[in-house]
Write an enzyme that holds these catalytic residues in place. Sequence first.
Site, PDB file in Angstrom:
ATOM      1  N   PHE A   1       3.850   9.294   3.037  1.00  0.00           N
ATOM      2  CA  PHE A   1       5.266   9.571   2.766  1.00  0.00           C
ATOM      3  C   PHE A   1       5.939   8.588   1.813  1.00  0.00           C
ATOM      4  CE2 PHE A   1       4.729  11.192   7.247  1.00  0.00           C
ATOM      5  CZ  PHE A   1       4.606  12.518   6.851  1.00  0.00           C
ATOM      6  N   GLY A   2       5.362   7.430   1.631  1.00  0.00           N
ATOM      7  CA  GLY A   2       6.016   6.456   0.762  1.00  0.00           C
ATOM      8  C   GLY A   2       5.169   5.217   0.571  1.00  0.00           C
TER       9      GLY A   2
ATOM     10  N   ASP B   1       2.115   1.753  12.706  1.00  0.00           N
ATOM     11  CA  ASP B   1       2.157   3.152  12.291  1.00  0.00           C
ATOM     12  C   ASP B   1       2.366   4.118  13.464  1.00  0.00           C
ATOM     13  OD1 ASP B   1       2.143   5.470  10.880  1.00  0.00           O
ATOM     14  OD2 ASP B   1       0.232   5.130   9.861  1.00  0.00           O
TER      15      ASP B   1
ATOM     16  N   GLY C   1       1.377   5.189   1.581  1.00  0.00           N
ATOM     17  CA  GLY C   1       1.049   6.091   2.677  1.00  0.00           C
ATOM     18  C   GLY C   1       1.349   7.521   2.270  1.00  0.00           C
TER      19      GLY C   1
ATOM     20  N   LYS D   1       9.079  -0.614   4.267  1.00  0.00           N
ATOM     21  CA  LYS D   1       8.520   0.690   3.934  1.00  0.00           C
ATOM     22  C   LYS D   1       9.624   1.519   3.311  1.00  0.00           C
ATOM     23  CE  LYS D   1       5.957   3.928   6.719  1.00  0.00           C
ATOM     24  NZ  LYS D   1       5.152   4.078   7.915  1.00  0.00           N
TER      25      LYS D   1
ATOM     26  N   GLY E   1       0.823  -1.195   0.000  1.00  0.00           N
ATOM     27  CA  GLY E   1       0.000   0.000   0.000  1.00  0.00           C
ATOM     28  C   GLY E   1       0.862   1.251   0.000  1.00  0.00           C
TER      29      GLY E   1
ATOM     30  N   ASP F   1      -2.514   7.944  17.028  1.00  0.00           N
ATOM     31  CA  ASP F   1      -3.156   7.825  15.712  1.00  0.00           C
ATOM     32  C   ASP F   1      -3.757   6.425  15.566  1.00  0.00           C
ATOM     33  OD1 ASP F   1      -3.893   8.640  13.174  1.00  0.00           O
ATOM     34  OD2 ASP F   1      -1.997   8.069  12.248  1.00  0.00           O
TER      35      ASP F   1
HETATM   36  N1  LIG Z   1       3.942  -4.119   8.762  1.00  0.00           N
HETATM   37  C1  LIG Z   1       3.067  -4.064   7.755  1.00  0.00           C
HETATM   38  N2  LIG Z   1       2.522  -5.184   7.244  1.00  0.00           N
HETATM   39  C2  LIG Z   1       1.634  -5.115   6.226  1.00  0.00           C
HETATM   40  N3  LIG Z   1       1.239  -3.982   5.633  1.00  0.00           N
HETATM   41  C3  LIG Z   1       1.754  -2.839   6.099  1.00  0.00           C
HETATM   42  C4  LIG Z   1       2.690  -2.806   7.175  1.00  0.00           C
HETATM   43  N4  LIG Z   1       3.021  -1.516   7.424  1.00  0.00           N
HETATM   44  C5  LIG Z   1       2.332  -0.780   6.542  1.00  0.00           C
HETATM   45  N5  LIG Z   1       1.567  -1.560   5.747  1.00  0.00           N
HETATM   46  C6  LIG Z   1       0.664  -1.110   4.684  1.00  0.00           C
HETATM   47  O1  LIG Z   1       1.411  -0.325   3.780  1.00  0.00           O
HETATM   48  C7  LIG Z   1       0.700   0.826   3.398  1.00  0.00           C
HETATM   49  C8  LIG Z   1       1.564   2.051   3.577  1.00  0.00           C
HETATM   50  O2  LIG Z   1       1.895   2.177   4.944  1.00  0.00           O
HETATM   51  P1  LIG Z   1       2.385   3.531   5.557  1.00  0.00           P
HETATM   52  O3  LIG Z   1       2.695   3.288   6.979  1.00  0.00           O
HETATM   53  O4  LIG Z   1       3.438   4.082   4.665  1.00  0.00           O
HETATM   54  O5  LIG Z   1       1.192   4.503   5.393  1.00  0.00           O
HETATM   55  P2  LIG Z   1      -0.219   4.594   6.092  1.00  0.00           P
HETATM   56  O6  LIG Z   1      -0.194   3.845   7.373  1.00  0.00           O
HETATM   57  O7  LIG Z   1      -1.270   4.199   5.109  1.00  0.00           O
HETATM   58  O8  LIG Z   1      -0.402   6.100   6.344  1.00  0.00           O
HETATM   59  P3  LIG Z   1       0.510   7.222   6.940  1.00  0.00           P
HETATM   60  O9  LIG Z   1       0.614   8.090   5.783  1.00  0.00           O
HETATM   61  O10 LIG Z   1      -0.316   7.750   8.070  1.00  0.00           O
HETATM   62  O11 LIG Z   1       1.818   6.671   7.397  1.00  0.00           O
HETATM   63  C9  LIG Z   1      -0.586   0.850   4.201  1.00  0.00           C
HETATM   64  O12 LIG Z   1      -1.627   0.455   3.349  1.00  0.00           O
HETATM   65  C10 LIG Z   1      -0.402  -0.182   5.266  1.00  0.00           C
HETATM   66  O13 LIG Z   1      -1.574  -0.906   5.472  1.00  0.00           O
END
Ligand SMILES: Nc1ncnc2c1ncn2[C@@H]1O[C@H](COP(=O)(O)OP(=O)(O)OP(=O)(O)O)[C@@H](O)[C@H]1O
Length: 256
Positions: A41-42, A185, A39, A59, A37, A167
């Site tokens: 920032f990346g 997160d 987010g 990430k 997915g 959050d």
């Molecule tokens: N440990 C993990 N295992 C599986 N999927 C993950 C994991 N960490 C993040 N993701 C998925 O990857 C995507 C990007 O995560 P990311 O933390 O960069 O952004 P976010 O949580 O969507 O938002 P934010 O912008 O608030 O950080 C999200 O859809 C999240 O569900």
Amino acid sequence: MEEMTCPVTGCMIWSPVIKNEKFSRYLSDFRELNLLGKGAFGCAYKCQHKIDQNFYAIKMVPIGGLNKMSFETVIKEVHAMCKLEHSNVVRYYTSWVEPPTFGISEDSSSQQPDVPHLYIQMELCERSIEDLLREDGKLDKKTYWKIVMGIMQGLEYLHGKGFIHGDLLPCNVFLLHDGEPKLGDFGLAKSFDAERELKDLKAAKDITVEMLRAIDPNLKNDLNKTAKKIFEGLWNKKLSITASKIVEKMHLTSQM
Ligand SMILES: Nc1ncnc2c1ncn2[C@@H]1O[C@H](COP(=O)(O)OP(=O)(O)OP(=O)(O)O)[C@@H](O)[C@H]1O
């Protein structure tokens, strides 16, 4: 490209000299499988380590393109995660900075092709509570309570370590395939003076739930958010307990 230092430690985490090196730890050590997915920032990718064969979430954040505040947010997430080790918290393995990886991750490299990227290697989680809430069907009682108790225990640990999550949304709580919930997160996590809060708690005789609520606003903040966004969502799936009862139970657990 200028040198970059960590806003928390002041150590250099990027130097243009590194840019000239062809070596990529990401490409060398991992097989990228699919995008998990995106987010703010990346992006996060499901990867397999070439030696240990385990699957991880990595990430990738183009830190060279971030403003100061966003850069600090990302680095602070790493600093929070590395201090946490609990079965209900997403496990952090390591992080590193390297030049952008060309050739594989269309999604990530095309966004910021020329800036250094921060890679954060974490435990891979199957899905989030948000995914679960989106799905049809009812949760059985056992699964429901496993999730509720797991989140409570994760929060209790977090607060004990002096952090508030800040959050706690359904998309930030993940689930393993066995239904074990994992808080994730930590971009907005903040540390608070756990020692002082604990002293206050100990100083108070005959602590009641109401007193605890009044004493610890940080705790209250995480718990209220949890109750509203997560437990009420789950609660709609299986109407067996009121959200306020869950919060009450959470407060009682945090007194132990
Ligand atoms: N440990 C993990 N295992 C599986 N999927 C993950 C994991 N960490 C993040 N993701 C998925 O990857 C995507 C990007 O995560 P990311 O933390 O960069 O952004 P976010 O949580 O969507 O938002 P934010 O912008 O608030 O950080 C999200 O859809 C999240 O569900």
